[in-house]
Design an enzyme around this catalytic site. Structure first.
Site, PDB file in Angstrom:
ATOM      1  N   ARG A   8     -47.122  17.095  -5.174  1.00 44.52           N
ATOM      2  CA  ARG A   8     -47.956  18.069  -6.267  1.00 44.52           C
ATOM      3  C   ARG A   8     -49.215  18.164  -5.604  1.00 44.52           C
ATOM      4  NH1 ARG A   8     -45.752  17.174 -11.134  1.00 44.52           N
ATOM      5  NH2 ARG A   8     -47.061  18.656 -12.279  1.00 44.52           N
ATOM      6  N   ASP A  16     -39.904  23.888 -16.274  1.00 45.59           N
ATOM      7  CA  ASP A  16     -39.336  22.673 -17.137  1.00 45.59           C
ATOM      8  C   ASP A  16     -38.302  22.607 -17.855  1.00 45.59           C
ATOM      9  OD1 ASP A  16     -42.834  22.491 -17.493  1.00 45.59           O
ATOM     10  OD2 ASP A  16     -41.947  21.866 -15.742  1.00 45.59           O
ATOM     11  N   CYS A  55     -45.785  12.819  -7.650  1.00 42.74           N
ATOM     12  CA  CYS A  55     -44.702  11.916  -8.596  1.00 42.74           C
ATOM     13  C   CYS A  55     -43.556  12.271  -8.071  1.00 42.74           C
ATOM     14  CB  CYS A  55     -45.105  12.758 -10.057  1.00 42.74           C
ATOM     15  SG  CYS A  55     -44.572  14.437  -9.974  1.00 42.74           S
ATOM     16  N   ARG A  87     -44.480  10.965 -22.842  1.00 42.53           N
ATOM     17  CA  ARG A  87     -46.238  11.422 -22.462  1.00 42.53           C
ATOM     18  C   ARG A  87     -45.805  13.366 -22.710  1.00 42.53           C
ATOM     19  NH1 ARG A  87     -46.000  12.182 -16.054  1.00 42.53           N
ATOM     20  NH2 ARG A  87     -48.168  13.074 -17.206  1.00 42.53           N
ATOM     21  N   LYS A 132     -47.889  20.795 -25.125  1.00 52.28           N
ATOM     22  CA  LYS A 132     -49.126  20.198 -23.682  1.00 52.28           C
ATOM     23  C   LYS A 132     -49.915  20.047 -23.530  1.00 52.28           C
ATOM     24  CE  LYS A 132     -46.155  17.739 -20.351  1.00 52.28           C
ATOM     25  NZ  LYS A 132     -46.562  17.771 -19.163  1.00 52.28           N
ATOM     26  N   ASN A 133     -48.785  21.132 -21.894  1.00 51.90           N
ATOM     27  CA  ASN A 133     -49.426  21.795 -20.465  1.00 51.90           C
ATOM     28  C   ASN A 133     -50.855  23.126 -21.772  1.00 51.90           C
ATOM     29  OD1 ASN A 133     -48.051  20.288 -19.672  1.00 51.90           O
ATOM     30  ND2 ASN A 133     -46.477  21.821 -19.975  1.00 51.90           N
TER      31      ASN A 133
HETATM   32  C1  EPZ Z   1     -47.763  22.800 -15.168  1.00 58.74           C
HETATM   33  O1  EPZ Z   1     -48.253  21.473 -13.185  1.00 58.74           O
HETATM   34  C2  EPZ Z   1     -47.366  22.341 -16.035  1.00 58.74           C
HETATM   35  N1  EPZ Z   1     -48.028  20.919 -15.984  1.00 58.74           N
HETATM   36  C3  EPZ Z   1     -45.706  21.925 -14.764  1.00 58.74           C
HETATM   37  O2  EPZ Z   1     -44.989  20.871 -16.418  1.00 58.74           O
HETATM   38  C4  EPZ Z   1     -45.329  22.437 -15.101  1.00 58.74           C
HETATM   39  O3  EPZ Z   1     -43.956  22.454 -14.802  1.00 58.74           O
HETATM   40  C5  EPZ Z   1     -45.384  23.220 -13.716  1.00 58.74           C
HETATM   41  O4  EPZ Z   1     -46.872  23.643 -14.180  1.00 58.74           O
HETATM   42  C6  EPZ Z   1     -45.242  25.225 -13.297  1.00 58.74           C
HETATM   43  O5  EPZ Z   1     -45.105  25.992 -14.745  1.00 58.74           O
HETATM   44  C7  EPZ Z   1     -49.069  20.440 -17.190  1.00 58.74           C
HETATM   45  O6  EPZ Z   1     -49.449  21.998 -16.785  1.00 58.74           O
HETATM   46  C8  EPZ Z   1     -50.250  19.710 -16.787  1.00 58.74           C
HETATM   47  P1  EPZ Z   1     -48.130  24.128 -10.467  1.00 58.74           P
HETATM   48  P2  EPZ Z   1     -48.839  21.666 -12.171  1.00 58.74           P
HETATM   49  O7  EPZ Z   1     -49.822  24.178  -9.648  1.00 58.74           O
HETATM   50  O8  EPZ Z   1     -49.863  23.233 -12.576  1.00 58.74           O
HETATM   51  C9  EPZ Z   1     -46.958  23.175  -5.731  1.00 58.74           C
HETATM   52  C10 EPZ Z   1     -43.494  19.189 -17.476  1.00 58.74           C
HETATM   53  O9  EPZ Z   1     -43.094  18.856 -17.640  1.00 58.74           O
HETATM   54  N2  EPZ Z   1     -48.361  23.694  -5.379  1.00 58.74           N
HETATM   55  O10 EPZ Z   1     -47.653  25.694 -11.039  1.00 58.74           O
HETATM   56  O11 EPZ Z   1     -49.003  20.716 -11.622  1.00 58.74           O
HETATM   57  C11 EPZ Z   1     -46.331  22.376  -6.275  1.00 58.74           C
HETATM   58  O12 EPZ Z   1     -46.939  20.668  -6.097  1.00 58.74           O
HETATM   59  C12 EPZ Z   1     -44.362  19.340 -16.020  1.00 58.74           C
HETATM   60  O13 EPZ Z   1     -44.995  19.440 -18.891  1.00 58.74           O
HETATM   61  C13 EPZ Z   1     -48.934  23.030  -4.066  1.00 58.74           C
HETATM   62  O14 EPZ Z   1     -48.724  23.206  -3.399  1.00 58.74           O
HETATM   63  O15 EPZ Z   1     -47.738  23.427 -11.184  1.00 58.74           O
HETATM   64  C14 EPZ Z   1     -45.271  22.494  -7.381  1.00 58.74           C
HETATM   65  O16 EPZ Z   1     -44.401  22.301  -6.009  1.00 58.74           O
HETATM   66  C15 EPZ Z   1     -44.005  19.047 -14.586  1.00 58.74           C
HETATM   67  N3  EPZ Z   1     -50.141  23.017  -3.912  1.00 58.74           N
HETATM   68  C16 EPZ Z   1     -45.602  23.976  -6.830  1.00 58.74           C
HETATM   69  O17 EPZ Z   1     -46.797  24.514  -6.313  1.00 58.74           O
HETATM   70  C17 EPZ Z   1     -51.629  23.504  -4.982  1.00 58.74           C
HETATM   71  O18 EPZ Z   1     -52.368  22.978  -4.866  1.00 58.74           O
HETATM   72  C18 EPZ Z   1     -46.185  24.842  -9.175  1.00 58.74           C
HETATM   73  O19 EPZ Z   1     -47.334  24.000  -9.445  1.00 58.74           O
HETATM   74  C19 EPZ Z   1     -50.978  23.121  -6.343  1.00 58.74           C
HETATM   75  C20 EPZ Z   1     -49.390  23.847  -6.352  1.00 58.74           C
END
Ligand code: EPZ
Length: 425
Positions: free
Chosen positions: A122, A306, A117, A398, A22-23
């Site tokens: 996020r 995850d 969420c 999802r 998915k990701n």
């Molecule tokens: C991706 O989310 C995945 N989703 C998530 O999977 C996964 O948990 C995550 O990467 C970490 O591996 C998809 O790929 C669709 P991040 P993403 O940017 O890209 C903070 C699932 O269950 N952050 O690495 O949103 C953020 O809030 C889902 O399949 C900022 O603060 O993850 C989080 O606390 C859940 N500012 C942390 O960093 C930003 O600009 C990691 O986020 C970006 C992120």
């Protein structure tokens, strides 16, 4: 309201094949905007989030043929809009993955600011800061992010505060069309990042270093459509491997690269789960009790957030005591509160969960807090005494294709049922 009803205590064993990730699939779909023409993606999971991303692309003007349930033919030559409305971003925050491709193709984009969420705020501040460094101007107007590039996209070095998956991906998808060289330092290293880099290079881009903390991108003038197979879903695979560890019986999990779950498999072996690695999968089973290991979630190659809920489910059963630390999201322990309704003994202290294993879970009515927590509650139901009813299963739909059917294929007594909305669940 749809629920998943599980009767615990039945033998769960056999083999299961996972879908494409998915990701990765969601970002590969967005990346097709960069290559006008007919792009074909294979091994695409048939899940709700993919359907939403399809709606986003169609709203932008793309044409999508579902060739078969796992193959999408996406014609983006007809994309002429760069506006992604709130109602789609609100349905799925990953819609923001069109930001980079729209900037790469049109030099502008309007994307609704995603809300938070269940698992955290996020934010996308790192996406915005990185894109600003490439020459993008942003203004936030009534909840929409308006992005423009008055002087075009220009390569530069961007160092991320945190190895954000989404920020790395948006920067990659803009940088492939920037003038000059872009270096993303402290880049995310997930296998899905490598899959995206492979797709972009197949399209004619020049992306080096994906999978390492430093990604170097030479901008190119144009990208051409491709056919690409989505990488196997390591998290869906990890969910079924955790299930094998929980029930103890042998489960063969196929369709993914075990190297994409390196630390998870090593931790599971420390917990007493046997893992036999194969070319495109593993055989997993457990003979003795579940042993104790501490878990710290971190960006890849660290322990994936995850897989946190599924692993906590394992650790909560038995006589082990351990600490699970969630370093990636600020609110990803709601699963633990639900598991306590099934008898688990877990104490939350900030971003640590202190887990004391219990001899058994008891079936109960529980709510799925998010995608992975929901899957983990279903897992717990497989070994609980009596009946477990999991509600809010739209979270599971999802990201897991035919989750109930796959568990039934392993012998589980599990079914999707409908109950009146007023039911006191
Ligand atoms: C991706 O989310 C995945 N989703 C998530 O999977 C996964 O948990 C995550 O990467 C970490 O591996 C998809 O790929 C669709 P991040 P993403 O940017 O890209 C903070 C699932 O269950 N952050 O690495 O949103 C953020 O809030 C889902 O399949 C900022 O603060 O993850 C989080 O606390 C859940 N500012 C942390 O960093 C930003 O600009 C990691 O986020 C970006 C992120």
């Amino acid at each position: 309201m749809d629920v998943i009803r599980i009767e615990g205590g039945h033998r769960v064993t056999g083999e299961v094949t996972v879908e494409g990730a998915k990701n990765s699939a969601l970002k590969l779909m967005a990346a097709t905007i960069l290559a006008p023409g007919v792009n074909t993606l294979t091994n695409v999971p048939n899940i709700a989030d993919v359907h939403v991303m399809g709606k986003v692309l169609k709203r932008l003007g793309a044409k999508i043929d579902v060739v078969d349930v796992h193959t999408l033919r996406i014609d983006t030559s007809t994309v002429e809009s760069w506006v992604t409305p709130y109602e789609l971003v609100a349905q799925m925050r990953a819609s923001t993955a069109v930001l980079g491709p729209l900037l790469g193709r049109f030099g502008k984009a309007t994307v609704a600011m995603p809300g938070g969420c269940n698992i955290g705020a996020r934010k996308i501040d790192m996406h915005i800061l990185g894109l600003q460094a490439l020459g993008v101007d942003f203004d936030l107007d009534h909840g929409d992010i308006n992005a423009t590039t008055p002087h075009g996209l220009s390569g530069t070095t961007v160092t991320l505060d945190f190895a954000s998956v989404g920020a790395t991906e948006n920067l990659m998808m803009a940088a492939v069309r920037a003038k000059g060289t872009t270096v993303i330092d402290n880049a995310a290293r997930e296998p899905e990042i490598v899959d995206l880099a492979n797709l972009l290079n197949e399209m004619g881009a020049s992306v080096k270093g994906a999978g390492s903390p430093v990604i170097e991108i030479e901008g190119v003038a144009e990208l051409h459509p491709v056919t690409h197979e989505v990488v196997g879903d390591r998290i869906e695979a990890g969910t079924f491997i955790a299930t094998a560890g929980l029930v103890g019986e042998p489960v063969e999990v196929k369709g993914f690269d075990p190297a994409h779950l390196g630390l998870v498999l090593r931790k599971y072996e420390q917990m007493g789960i046997s893992i036999e690695r194969r070319e495109r999968g593993v055989l997993a089973w457990r003979e003795g009790p579940i042993g104790s290991v501490d878990i710290q979630t971190l960006p890849f190659p660290g322990f994936p957030t995850d897989m946190q809920a599924q692993t906590m489910c394992l650790l909560a059963l038995g006589s082990a005591s351990c600490v699970v630390t969630e370093n990636v999201f600020e609110n990803r322990f709601m699963f633990a509160s639900e598991l306590q309704r099934m008898g688990a003994e877990i104490r939350i202290e900030g971003h640590h969960a202190i887990v004391h294993g219990v001899p058994r879970f008891s079936g109960a009515q529980v709510k799925s807090p998010d995608l992975r927590g929901g899957a983990a509650l279903v897992m717990a139901g497989l070994v609980a005494d009596g009946i477990t009813v999991v509600s809010d299963i739209y979270h599971i739909d999802r990201g897991y294709e035919r989750f109930v059917e796959k568990l039934q294929g392993l012998g589980a007594r599990v079914e999707r049922a409908s109950v009146p909305d007023s039911a006191d669940l």
